[in-house]
Write a protein that holds these residues in place. Structure first.
Motif, short mmCIF file in Angstrom:
data_model
loop_
_atom_site.label_atom_id
_atom_site.label_comp_id
_atom_site.label_asym_id
_atom_site.label_seq_id
_atom_site.Cartn_x
_atom_site.Cartn_y
_atom_site.Cartn_z
N ASP A 176 6.18 1.49 1.60
CA ASP A 176 5.16 1.86 2.40
C ASP A 176 3.78 1.85 2.08
O ASP A 176 2.86 1.57 2.82
CB ASP A 176 5.30 3.51 2.60
CG ASP A 176 6.76 3.68 3.40
OD1 ASP A 176 7.42 2.95 3.78
OD2 ASP A 176 7.05 4.74 3.55
N ASP A 177 3.46 1.56 0.68
CA ASP A 177 2.22 1.50 0.33
C ASP A 177 1.80 -0.08 0.39
O ASP A 177 0.54 -0.31 0.32
CB ASP A 177 1.93 1.78 -1.28
CG ASP A 177 2.87 0.97 -2.14
OD1 ASP A 177 4.11 0.55 -1.92
OD2 ASP A 177 2.34 0.49 -3.35
N LEU A 183 2.25 -1.54 3.66
CA LEU A 183 2.18 -1.81 5.02
C LEU A 183 1.14 -2.40 5.38
O LEU A 183 -0.05 -2.28 4.63
CB LEU A 183 2.35 -0.55 5.92
CG LEU A 183 3.47 0.57 5.63
CD1 LEU A 183 3.08 1.96 6.14
CD2 LEU A 183 4.70 -0.01 6.48
N ASN A 184 1.02 -3.46 6.19
CA ASN A 184 0.16 -4.40 6.59
C ASN A 184 -0.42 -5.42 5.52
O ASN A 184 -1.33 -6.01 5.63
CB ASN A 184 -1.21 -3.48 7.16
CG ASN A 184 -1.94 -4.22 8.18
OD1 ASN A 184 -1.55 -4.97 8.88
ND2 ASN A 184 -3.40 -4.19 8.17
N TRP A 185 0.52 -5.64 4.66
CA TRP A 185 0.63 -6.74 3.74
C TRP A 185 1.13 -7.90 4.43
O TRP A 185 2.46 -7.69 4.97
CB TRP A 185 1.01 -6.26 2.52
CG TRP A 185 -0.04 -5.52 1.76
CD1 TRP A 185 -0.53 -4.60 2.03
CD2 TRP A 185 -0.45 -5.80 0.43
NE1 TRP A 185 -1.25 -3.84 1.10
CE2 TRP A 185 -1.16 -4.63 -0.05
CE3 TRP A 185 -0.07 -6.61 -0.65
CZ2 TRP A 185 -1.56 -4.40 -1.48
CZ3 TRP A 185 -0.60 -6.38 -2.11
CH2 TRP A 185 -1.43 -5.47 -2.37
N SER A 186 1.09 -9.04 4.46
CA SER A 186 2.02 -10.24 4.68
C SER A 186 3.28 -10.25 3.42
O SER A 186 2.81 -9.89 2.34
CB SER A 186 1.07 -11.66 4.58
OG SER A 186 0.80 -12.03 3.43
N ASN A 237 8.47 3.26 12.95
CA ASN A 237 7.16 2.55 12.44
C ASN A 237 7.03 2.95 10.96
O ASN A 237 5.95 2.74 10.11
CB ASN A 237 6.06 3.66 12.90
CG ASN A 237 5.91 3.53 14.31
OD1 ASN A 237 6.04 2.45 14.92
ND2 ASN A 237 5.55 4.57 14.94
N ASN A 275 2.46 -13.51 7.92
CA ASN A 275 1.96 -12.56 9.07
C ASN A 275 2.06 -11.12 8.38
O ASN A 275 3.01 -10.69 7.81
CB ASN A 275 2.72 -12.46 10.35
CG ASN A 275 2.42 -13.53 11.06
OD1 ASN A 275 1.78 -14.59 10.81
ND2 ASN A 275 2.89 -13.23 12.53
N ARG A 276 1.04 -10.04 9.07
CA ARG A 276 0.99 -8.72 8.48
C ARG A 276 1.79 -7.68 9.80
O ARG A 276 1.32 -8.16 10.84
CB ARG A 276 -0.59 -8.48 7.99
CG ARG A 276 -1.01 -9.09 7.06
CD ARG A 276 -2.48 -8.60 6.76
NE ARG A 276 -2.96 -9.24 5.54
CZ ARG A 276 -4.04 -8.80 5.11
NH1 ARG A 276 -4.68 -8.03 5.69
NH2 ARG A 276 -4.45 -9.45 4.06
N HIS A 277 2.17 -6.62 9.13
CA HIS A 277 2.88 -5.91 10.10
C HIS A 277 2.35 -4.51 9.62
O HIS A 277 2.83 -4.20 8.47
CB HIS A 277 4.28 -5.85 10.47
CG HIS A 277 4.75 -7.36 11.04
ND1 HIS A 277 4.52 -7.68 12.51
CD2 HIS A 277 5.18 -8.27 10.26
CE1 HIS A 277 4.90 -8.61 12.58
NE2 HIS A 277 5.29 -9.24 11.52
N THR A 278 1.65 -3.52 10.55
CA THR A 278 1.49 -2.34 10.25
C THR A 278 2.66 -1.50 9.75
O THR A 278 2.59 -0.42 9.29
CB THR A 278 0.47 -1.67 11.11
OG1 THR A 278 1.17 -1.69 12.27
CG2 THR A 278 -0.79 -2.47 11.33
N TRP A 279 3.79 -1.48 10.27
CA TRP A 279 5.02 -0.75 10.22
C TRP A 279 6.06 -1.45 9.56
O TRP A 279 7.31 -0.93 9.28
CB TRP A 279 5.42 -0.47 11.48
CG TRP A 279 5.60 -1.98 12.48
CD1 TRP A 279 4.74 -2.44 13.32
CD2 TRP A 279 6.97 -2.40 12.55
NE1 TRP A 279 5.15 -3.74 13.56
CE2 TRP A 279 6.45 -3.83 13.32
CE3 TRP A 279 8.17 -2.68 12.19
CZ2 TRP A 279 7.32 -4.84 13.83
CZ3 TRP A 279 9.17 -3.41 12.71
CH2 TRP A 279 8.69 -4.59 13.35
#
Length: 186
Positions: free
Chosen positions: A86-87, A89-92, A127, A179-183
């Motif tokens: 979870d740390d 999140l939003n990394w590719s 999420n 690609n990055r995804h916030t979830w």
């Protein structure tokens, strides 16, 4: 548990016994040699709905452990200290692979991710899902190159090609490597 899910461990299940769990939070992983990821995916459950593989990932069997991931040479093996990342999140996936390596952690393979959800389905939350970047599909050329996709595990929204009947079901899908995804964690 795996026998209860219908996984065929052969004529002598004791022969594949990995021994006692090394820790309370340890997860029993299924080696790709024992069962395909697609066969394991349909055993996942969330709120009574079976798991599935998205229809545009017919090549799931071609996604194999990357060289940086060493699987024990046994049909079943233990994993310890797993988290959803979870740390991250939003990394590719590309960024996360380098960070996990810097931390001395191994990314999950698709088989390990599914094995985790078979035993701890509550880990998959809206999420807060995860990619399994320890599995990639090698390209024939250039040598050492990979398909631009990486497998991921998340919850179906029941839309598009998934179909309404899959809403809320666990699914094996894919994301682009850069690609990055916030979830999605790792």
């Amino acid at each position: 548990l795996l026998l209860d899910l219908g996984l065929d461990l052969g004529p002598d299940p004791d022969a594949v016994d990995p021994g006692a769990a090394p820790a309370d939070d340890a997860i029993l992983a299924v080696h790709p040699r024992l069962a395909s990821a697609a066969d394991l995916a349909v055993l996942m459950r969330r709120k009574g709905k079976p798991g599935f593989v998205v229809e545009d990932m017919t090549d799931l069997a071609d996604f194999v452990p990357v060289p940086e991931v060493t699987l024990p040479d046994r049909p079943l093996y233990w994993l310890e200290g797993i988290d959803r990342g979870d740390d991250l999140l939003n990394w590719s996936p590309e960024e996360a692979a380098a960070e996990l390596a810097a931390r001395g952690r191994s990314p999950l393979t698709i088989h390990e991710g599914i094995s985790w959800l078979l035993q701890r389905p509550e880990v998959l939350e809206p999420n807060a899902c995860f990619m399994t970047i320890g599995s990639r599909k090698p390209k024939s050329r250039p040598k050492g190159a990979y398909d631009a996709r990486t497998p991921a595990l998340w919850i179906s929204g029941g839309d598009g090609r998934d179909g309404r009947e899959t809403k809320g079901a666990p699914k094996v899908g894919w994301c682009w490597w850069r690609n990055r995804h916030t979830w999605l964690g790792f």
